[in-house]
Design a protein around this motif. Structure first.
Motif, short mmCIF file in Angstrom:
data_model
loop_
_atom_site.label_atom_id
_atom_site.label_comp_id
_atom_site.label_asym_id
_atom_site.label_seq_id
_atom_site.Cartn_x
_atom_site.Cartn_y
_atom_site.Cartn_z
N ASN A 59 0.81 -1.23 0.00
CA ASN A 59 0.00 0.00 0.00
C ASN A 59 0.84 1.27 0.00
O ASN A 59 0.28 2.36 0.09
CB ASN A 59 -0.95 0.00 1.20
CG ASN A 59 -2.02 -1.05 1.09
OD1 ASN A 59 -2.34 -1.50 -0.01
ND2 ASN A 59 -2.57 -1.47 2.20
N ASN A 60 2.14 1.15 -0.10
CA ASN A 60 3.03 2.32 -0.11
C ASN A 60 3.99 2.28 -1.29
O ASN A 60 5.20 2.38 -1.11
CB ASN A 60 3.81 2.38 1.21
CG ASN A 60 2.96 2.85 2.35
OD1 ASN A 60 2.69 4.04 2.48
ND2 ASN A 60 2.50 1.91 3.18
N PRO A 61 3.48 2.17 -2.52
CA PRO A 61 4.38 2.07 -3.68
C PRO A 61 5.16 3.34 -3.97
O PRO A 61 6.16 3.31 -4.67
CB PRO A 61 3.43 1.73 -4.83
CG PRO A 61 2.12 2.32 -4.41
CD PRO A 61 2.07 2.16 -2.91
N ASP A 62 4.71 4.46 -3.41
CA ASP A 62 5.41 5.73 -3.64
C ASP A 62 6.56 5.93 -2.66
O ASP A 62 7.25 6.94 -2.71
CB ASP A 62 4.42 6.89 -3.52
CG ASP A 62 3.71 6.91 -2.16
OD1 ASP A 62 3.46 5.81 -1.62
OD2 ASP A 62 3.43 8.01 -1.66
N ARG A 63 6.77 4.99 -1.77
CA ARG A 63 7.85 5.08 -0.78
C ARG A 63 9.08 4.34 -1.27
O ARG A 63 9.01 3.48 -2.14
CB ARG A 63 7.39 4.44 0.54
CG ARG A 63 6.06 4.93 1.09
CD ARG A 63 6.14 6.26 1.81
NE ARG A 63 7.03 6.28 2.93
CZ ARG A 63 6.70 5.94 4.17
NH1 ARG A 63 5.49 5.54 4.47
NH2 ARG A 63 7.59 6.01 5.14
N GLN A 64 10.24 4.63 -0.68
CA GLN A 64 11.46 3.88 -0.94
C GLN A 64 11.41 2.64 -0.06
O GLN A 64 11.90 2.65 1.06
CB GLN A 64 12.70 4.70 -0.60
CG GLN A 64 12.96 5.86 -1.49
CD GLN A 64 14.19 6.64 -1.03
OE1 GLN A 64 14.81 6.32 -0.02
NE2 GLN A 64 14.53 7.67 -1.76
N ARG A 65 10.83 1.60 -0.56
CA ARG A 65 10.67 0.37 0.23
C ARG A 65 11.95 -0.45 0.14
O ARG A 65 12.40 -0.78 -0.95
CB ARG A 65 9.48 -0.42 -0.28
CG ARG A 65 8.17 0.36 -0.16
CD ARG A 65 7.08 -0.27 -0.94
NE ARG A 65 7.50 -0.37 -2.35
CZ ARG A 65 6.80 -0.99 -3.28
NH1 ARG A 65 5.67 -1.57 -2.99
NH2 ARG A 65 7.24 -1.04 -4.52
N PHE A 66 12.51 -0.77 1.30
CA PHE A 66 13.75 -1.54 1.31
C PHE A 66 13.67 -2.64 2.37
O PHE A 66 12.86 -2.57 3.29
CB PHE A 66 14.97 -0.64 1.55
CG PHE A 66 15.09 -0.10 2.94
CD1 PHE A 66 15.94 -0.69 3.87
CD2 PHE A 66 14.37 1.02 3.33
CE1 PHE A 66 16.07 -0.18 5.15
CE2 PHE A 66 14.49 1.54 4.62
CZ PHE A 66 15.34 0.94 5.53
N THR A 67 14.49 -3.64 2.21
CA THR A 67 14.59 -4.72 3.17
C THR A 67 16.04 -5.15 3.30
O THR A 67 16.89 -4.72 2.52
CB THR A 67 13.69 -5.92 2.78
OG1 THR A 67 13.56 -6.79 3.92
CG2 THR A 67 14.23 -6.70 1.60
N VAL A 68 16.29 -5.99 4.29
CA VAL A 68 17.61 -6.57 4.50
C VAL A 68 17.51 -8.05 4.15
O VAL A 68 16.54 -8.71 4.54
CB VAL A 68 18.08 -6.38 5.95
CG1 VAL A 68 19.42 -7.05 6.19
CG2 VAL A 68 18.15 -4.90 6.30
N ILE A 69 18.46 -8.54 3.39
CA ILE A 69 18.49 -9.96 3.05
C ILE A 69 19.73 -10.61 3.66
O ILE A 69 20.66 -9.91 4.06
CB ILE A 69 18.44 -10.20 1.52
CG1 ILE A 69 19.63 -9.55 0.82
CG2 ILE A 69 17.10 -9.72 0.95
CD1 ILE A 69 19.74 -9.90 -0.65
N ARG A 70 19.69 -11.92 3.68
CA ARG A 70 20.77 -12.67 4.32
C ARG A 70 21.04 -13.93 3.50
O ARG A 70 20.14 -14.46 2.85
CB ARG A 70 20.30 -13.05 5.72
CG ARG A 70 21.32 -13.72 6.60
CD ARG A 70 20.73 -13.85 7.98
NE ARG A 70 21.70 -14.41 8.91
CZ ARG A 70 21.46 -14.57 10.19
NH1 ARG A 70 20.30 -14.21 10.70
NH2 ARG A 70 22.38 -15.10 10.97
N GLU A 71 22.27 -14.40 3.56
CA GLU A 71 22.61 -15.63 2.85
C GLU A 71 21.66 -16.71 3.35
O GLU A 71 21.49 -16.89 4.55
CB GLU A 71 24.07 -16.00 3.13
CG GLU A 71 24.62 -17.10 2.25
CD GLU A 71 24.18 -18.48 2.67
OE1 GLU A 71 23.81 -19.28 1.78
OE2 GLU A 71 24.19 -18.77 3.88
N PRO A 72 20.95 -17.42 2.44
CA PRO A 72 19.87 -18.33 2.83
C PRO A 72 20.26 -19.44 3.81
O PRO A 72 19.47 -19.77 4.71
CB PRO A 72 19.40 -18.92 1.50
CG PRO A 72 19.71 -17.83 0.51
CD PRO A 72 21.00 -17.24 0.99
#
Length: 192
Positions: A53-66
């Motif tokens: 619901n926030n496509p106008d935002r800079q949406r970011f996440t942190v990923i990790r080696e699986p």
């Protein structure tokens, strides 16, 4: 950050404003959330409806080696006094079992069945950019326009390691089960 990723970030960050952190479970949420809150960046946990619901935002996440991410999940779940419904009880209560024995006793469906853990690809589908935990301080500094970059990442809620880690054979199996996550990891960590 990697040189190529920095170029990508500079291009991307000029297009949008107002960063928004989406939590991918077992990828440093507590530490990242502290930095976000200290620097005025909104977070939504792992409720993807808010990210959608926030496509106008800079949406970011942190990923990790699986492999590392799944190993952390198992350590985290084992430190709970009672297993959640998605963790086999017979594997939880036997403190003599190694992580390898626990993972070998689980079906692929059980490995994929942890909630709200899910796959990283599930969360990455709703963000604009990913960072590794090591890149978070610099990314937060850039997003919040801090003159002096954040240098210390507050390690919070780190899973206790009560047993030895997974063997190369078990990690290979986990990475095979989470093949899409491995592809995401490789794509984002080699974006230069």
């Amino acid at each position: 950050m990697h040189c190529g990723r920095q170029t990508y970030w500079n291009h991307w960050s000029r297009r949008k404003v107002n960063p928004f952190f989406v939590h991918t479970p077992k990828c440093g949420r507590s530490s990242t959330r502290v930095l976000c809150r200290e620097n005025g960046i909104e977070t939504c946990g792992h409720r993807l409806v808010e990210a959608k619901n926030n496509p106008d935002r800079q949406r970011f996440t942190v990923i990790r080696e699986p492999g590392s991410r799944f190993q952390s999940l198992i350590h985290y779940r084992l430190q709970a006094p009672h297993p959640r419904k998605d963790f086999p009880k017979k594997l939880h209560y036997n403190s003599k079992l190694s992580l390898d024995q626990i993972v070998n006793a689980m079906t692929d469906k059980q490995v994929l069945g942890f909630r709200p853990y899910r796959t990283q690809s599930h969360f990455v589908a709703h963000v604009d950019i990913c960072f590794t935990i090591d890149e978070v301080p610099e990314a937060i500094a850039i997003m919040s326009s801090i003159e002096h970059p954040v240098t210390d990442l507050p390690y919070k809620n780190v899973s206790r390691k009560s047993r030895a880690g997974l063997s190369a054979k078990s990690l290979k199996r986990i990475r095979g089960i989470f093949k899409q996550d491995v592809e995401i990891w490789n794509r984002w960590t080699r974006l230069d």
